[in-house]
Design a protein around this motif. Structure first.
Motif, mmCIF file in Angstrom:
data_model
loop_
_atom_site.group_PDB
_atom_site.id
_atom_site.type_symbol
_atom_site.label_atom_id
_atom_site.label_comp_id
_atom_site.label_asym_id
_atom_site.label_seq_id
_atom_site.Cartn_x
_atom_site.Cartn_y
_atom_site.Cartn_z
ATOM 1 N N ARG A 88 0.800 -1.227 0.000
ATOM 2 C CA ARG A 88 0.000 0.000 0.000
ATOM 3 C C ARG A 88 0.839 1.286 0.000
ATOM 4 N NH1 ARG A 88 -3.533 2.598 4.869
ATOM 5 N NH2 ARG A 88 -4.318 4.364 3.679
ATOM 6 N N PRO A 89 1.869 1.441 0.839
ATOM 7 C CA PRO A 89 2.621 2.711 0.831
ATOM 8 C C PRO A 89 3.349 2.982 -0.481
ATOM 9 C CG PRO A 89 3.095 1.437 2.821
ATOM 10 C CD PRO A 89 2.376 0.534 1.889
ATOM 11 N N GLN A 90 3.538 1.959 -1.278
ATOM 12 C CA GLN A 90 4.265 2.116 -2.537
ATOM 13 C C GLN A 90 3.387 2.671 -3.661
ATOM 14 O OE1 GLN A 90 7.166 1.384 -0.755
ATOM 15 N NE2 GLN A 90 7.880 0.590 -2.718
ATOM 16 N N VAL A 91 2.084 2.540 -3.499
ATOM 17 C CA VAL A 91 1.164 2.747 -4.616
ATOM 18 C C VAL A 91 0.727 4.205 -4.711
ATOM 19 C CG1 VAL A 91 -1.079 2.106 -5.586
ATOM 20 C CG2 VAL A 91 0.381 0.357 -4.545
ATOM 21 N N ALA A 92 0.949 4.776 -5.888
ATOM 22 C CA ALA A 92 0.517 6.147 -6.155
ATOM 23 C C ALA A 92 -0.824 6.188 -6.856
ATOM 24 C CB ALA A 92 1.561 6.857 -7.023
ATOM 25 N N GLU A 93 -1.130 5.153 -7.635
ATOM 26 C CA GLU A 93 -2.330 5.181 -8.461
ATOM 27 C C GLU A 93 -3.013 3.830 -8.490
ATOM 28 O OE1 GLU A 93 -2.104 6.821 -12.309
ATOM 29 O OE2 GLU A 93 -0.644 8.356 -11.779
ATOM 30 N N LEU A 94 -4.329 3.886 -8.399
ATOM 31 C CA LEU A 94 -5.181 2.731 -8.651
ATOM 32 C C LEU A 94 -6.078 3.121 -9.813
ATOM 33 C CD1 LEU A 94 -6.121 1.885 -4.950
ATOM 34 C CD2 LEU A 94 -4.624 0.526 -6.449
ATOM 35 N N GLU A 95 -5.518 3.038 -11.023
ATOM 36 C CA GLU A 95 -6.211 3.589 -12.194
ATOM 37 C C GLU A 95 -6.072 2.655 -13.388
ATOM 38 O OE1 GLU A 95 -8.007 6.192 -12.191
ATOM 39 O OE2 GLU A 95 -7.396 7.253 -10.355
ATOM 40 N N TYR A 96 -6.994 2.852 -14.348
ATOM 41 C CA TYR A 96 -6.821 2.227 -15.651
ATOM 42 C C TYR A 96 -5.759 3.009 -16.418
ATOM 43 C CZ TYR A 96 -10.854 -0.511 -14.341
ATOM 44 O OH TYR A 96 -11.692 -1.356 -13.671
ATOM 45 N N SER A 97 -5.448 2.577 -17.624
ATOM 46 C CA SER A 97 -4.250 3.074 -18.292
ATOM 47 C C SER A 97 -4.447 4.350 -19.099
ATOM 48 C CB SER A 97 -3.695 1.975 -19.209
ATOM 49 O OG SER A 97 -3.348 0.828 -18.445
ATOM 50 N N VAL A 98 -5.692 4.749 -19.341
ATOM 51 C CA VAL A 98 -5.937 5.953 -20.118
ATOM 52 C C VAL A 98 -5.338 7.160 -19.394
ATOM 53 C CG1 VAL A 98 -7.707 7.486 -21.047
ATOM 54 C CG2 VAL A 98 -8.043 5.008 -21.124
ATOM 55 N N GLY A 99 -4.448 7.880 -20.065
ATOM 56 C CA GLY A 99 -3.826 9.055 -19.474
ATOM 57 C C GLY A 99 -2.581 8.787 -18.669
ATOM 58 N N MET A 100 -2.197 7.532 -18.512
ATOM 59 C CA MET A 100 -1.021 7.215 -17.704
ATOM 60 C C MET A 100 0.284 7.585 -18.400
ATOM 61 S SD MET A 100 -0.283 3.677 -15.619
ATOM 62 C CE MET A 100 -1.786 3.882 -14.654
ATOM 63 N N GLU A 101 0.230 7.787 -19.717
ATOM 64 C CA GLU A 101 1.440 8.121 -20.463
ATOM 65 C C GLU A 101 2.120 9.372 -19.910
ATOM 66 O OE1 GLU A 101 -1.297 6.002 -23.374
ATOM 67 O OE2 GLU A 101 -1.491 7.514 -21.804
ATOM 68 N N GLU A 102 1.343 10.383 -19.555
ATOM 69 C CA GLU A 102 1.930 11.631 -19.078
ATOM 70 C C GLU A 102 2.650 11.431 -17.753
ATOM 71 O OE1 GLU A 102 3.528 15.098 -18.738
ATOM 72 O OE2 GLU A 102 2.535 14.392 -20.559
ATOM 73 N N ARG A 103 2.097 10.602 -16.891
ATOM 74 C CA ARG A 103 2.733 10.380 -15.584
ATOM 75 C C ARG A 103 4.007 9.541 -15.725
ATOM 76 N NH1 ARG A 103 -2.657 10.372 -15.053
ATOM 77 N NH2 ARG A 103 -3.014 8.136 -15.016
ATOM 78 N N LEU A 104 4.035 8.661 -16.730
ATOM 79 C CA LEU A 104 5.275 7.939 -17.019
ATOM 80 C C LEU A 104 6.307 8.875 -17.652
ATOM 81 C CD1 LEU A 104 3.697 4.651 -18.355
ATOM 82 C CD2 LEU A 104 5.286 4.772 -16.425
ATOM 83 N N ARG A 105 5.846 9.733 -18.543
ATOM 84 C CA ARG A 105 6.755 10.657 -19.222
ATOM 85 C C ARG A 105 7.439 11.599 -18.226
ATOM 86 N NH1 ARG A 105 3.394 12.293 -22.545
ATOM 87 N NH2 ARG A 105 4.024 11.041 -24.347
ATOM 88 N N SER A 106 6.690 12.044 -17.233
ATOM 89 C CA SER A 106 7.233 12.979 -16.250
ATOM 90 C C SER A 106 7.965 12.270 -15.112
ATOM 91 C CB SER A 106 6.105 13.854 -15.696
ATOM 92 O OG SER A 106 5.134 13.058 -15.039
ATOM 93 N N ARG A 107 8.123 10.945 -15.225
ATOM 94 C CA ARG A 107 8.870 10.154 -14.243
ATOM 95 C C ARG A 107 8.214 10.160 -12.876
ATOM 96 N NH1 ARG A 107 14.405 9.383 -15.078
ATOM 97 N NH2 ARG A 107 14.329 8.484 -12.989
ATOM 98 N N ARG A 108 6.898 10.318 -12.844
ATOM 99 C CA ARG A 108 6.186 10.203 -11.569
ATOM 100 C C ARG A 108 5.854 8.755 -11.241
ATOM 101 N NH1 ARG A 108 1.209 13.903 -12.223
ATOM 102 N NH2 ARG A 108 1.711 13.853 -14.444
ATOM 103 N N LEU A 109 6.033 7.859 -12.200
ATOM 104 C CA LEU A 109 5.825 6.435 -11.984
ATOM 105 C C LEU A 109 7.084 5.677 -12.393
ATOM 106 C CD1 LEU A 109 2.215 5.848 -13.385
ATOM 107 C CD2 LEU A 109 2.909 5.923 -10.986
#
Length: 331
Positions: free
Chosen positions: A187-208
């Motif tokens: 649980r403390p590791q998890v930032a998002e409980l989401e489907y993949s739509v829009g996740m590209e931006e968070r990967l691009r910005s190195r937030r994941l």
């Protein structure tokens, strides 16, 4: 040829790589072959859209003619009597498929699984310059605290979580304390409980750093991002999607809907569709997609090598219970 009041067949789909693969490999070729216009109605997530669920519950004409969904809502719809039968006499391709294609019990008469999906560990390549992570334990590494993404409700992760804390698959569903213990640590590791739509931006910005995803989602990320994927040494989990016809579709439309589903199961169509998606076809004459030809993944849909498998019927029966327990763990 009539299919619906405006001459179209409406199919429930997903967006992104999922929807484009269905459009290019199944719907457009079917339009050319059958002379029927196919309209996609996209939605997000595993639950059936409220308009469809409401129509089924109320016994009304559903807003779509063919449902492409995950196996769990398909089974639940079948158990509730909300699916029309798939007639083998009019759909001889059904007899050609691998065993995994048809659910056990009565649902097997009205639901078909066109392919198997494998989950993988997606990772940002800049975070792992020495190569892909080889164990699911990396999800618990303090370096990735607050930089991990899972699906809502932990979908797909239960078998992995169970085995990572020493539990056996034979303990599912009766004894899953090992699963909940692993998820509690995660649980403390998890930032998002989401489907993949829009996740590209968070990967691009190195937030994941890491994401637990179905392989087609990671393949879509790879089109524009430095994202890799691995099948950790402990094995991975799988799921299946389904094609079915909702009850309430008129006879003239349901006949075309059955033809559409049978078309999607043809080996040539399967081969193209599954290669575009990155999933395992259920027709034995369809070749295994290139990206799945690996020693750490099964060779075909009835092969469970490297797979921590929970039957789809068990997932469907315990879905609500597991969601509540997951919510308790994640607060």
């Amino acid at each position: 040829m009539g299919s619906s009041l405006d001459g179209t067949l409406t199919v429930l789909t997903w967006g992104g790589r999922w929807g484009s693969a269905l459009r290019d490999a199944v719907s457009r070729p079917f339009e050319r072959a059958a002379g029927v216009r196919v309209r996609h109605r996209p939605h997000v997530g595993l639950a059936l859209p409220p308009a469809l669920a409401g129509a089924l519950d109320d016994g009304e004409r559903p807003p779509v003619d063919v449902v492409w969904s995950n196996a769990v809502p398909a089974l639940r719809a079948a158990w509730a009597g909300h699916c029309l039968p798939l007639d083998p006499a009019r759909m001889p391709v059904l007899a050609e498929l691998r065993r995994r294609a048809r659910p056990d019990g009565a649902a097997g008469g009205c639901v078909v699984y066109p392919y198997v999906v494998y989950y993988v560990l997606g990772y940002h390549e800049e975070v792992f310059p020495d190569g892909p992570p080889r164990s699911w334990e990396v999800l618990l590494d303090e370096r990735h605290r607050g930089r991990v993404a899972l699906y809502p409700h932990g979908n797909g992760l239960h078998a992995i979580a169970q085995t990572m804390r020493g539990g056996g698959l034979d303990g599912i569903p009766a004894d899953m304390e090992a699963c909940w213990d692993f998820l509690g640590r995660l649980r403390p590791q998890v930032a998002e409980l989401e489907y993949s739509v829009g996740m590209e931006e968070r990967l691009r910005s190195r937030r994941l750093d890491l994401c637990f995803r179905a392989l087609p989602n990671v393949l879509e990320f790879q089109a524009e991002l430095p994202v890799g994927w691995s099948v950790p040494d402990e094995g991975t989990s799988d799921t299946a999607d389904a094609l079915w016809i909702p009850r309430g579709v008129p006879d003239s439309v349901s006949d075309v809907a059955r033809r559409y589903i049978a078309f999607a199961l043809r080996p040539d169509v399967q081969q193209d569709w599954c290669q575009r998606l990155g999933v395992m076809p259920v027709h034995p004459e369809a070749r295994t997609p290139t990206m799945l030809r690996r020693s750490d993944l099964p060779a075909h849909a009835d092969d469970f090598r490297g797979v921590l498998h929970i039957p789809e019927s068990v997932k469907a029966e315990h879905e609500e219970e597991w969601r509540k327990r997951f919510a308790d763990v994640f607060g």
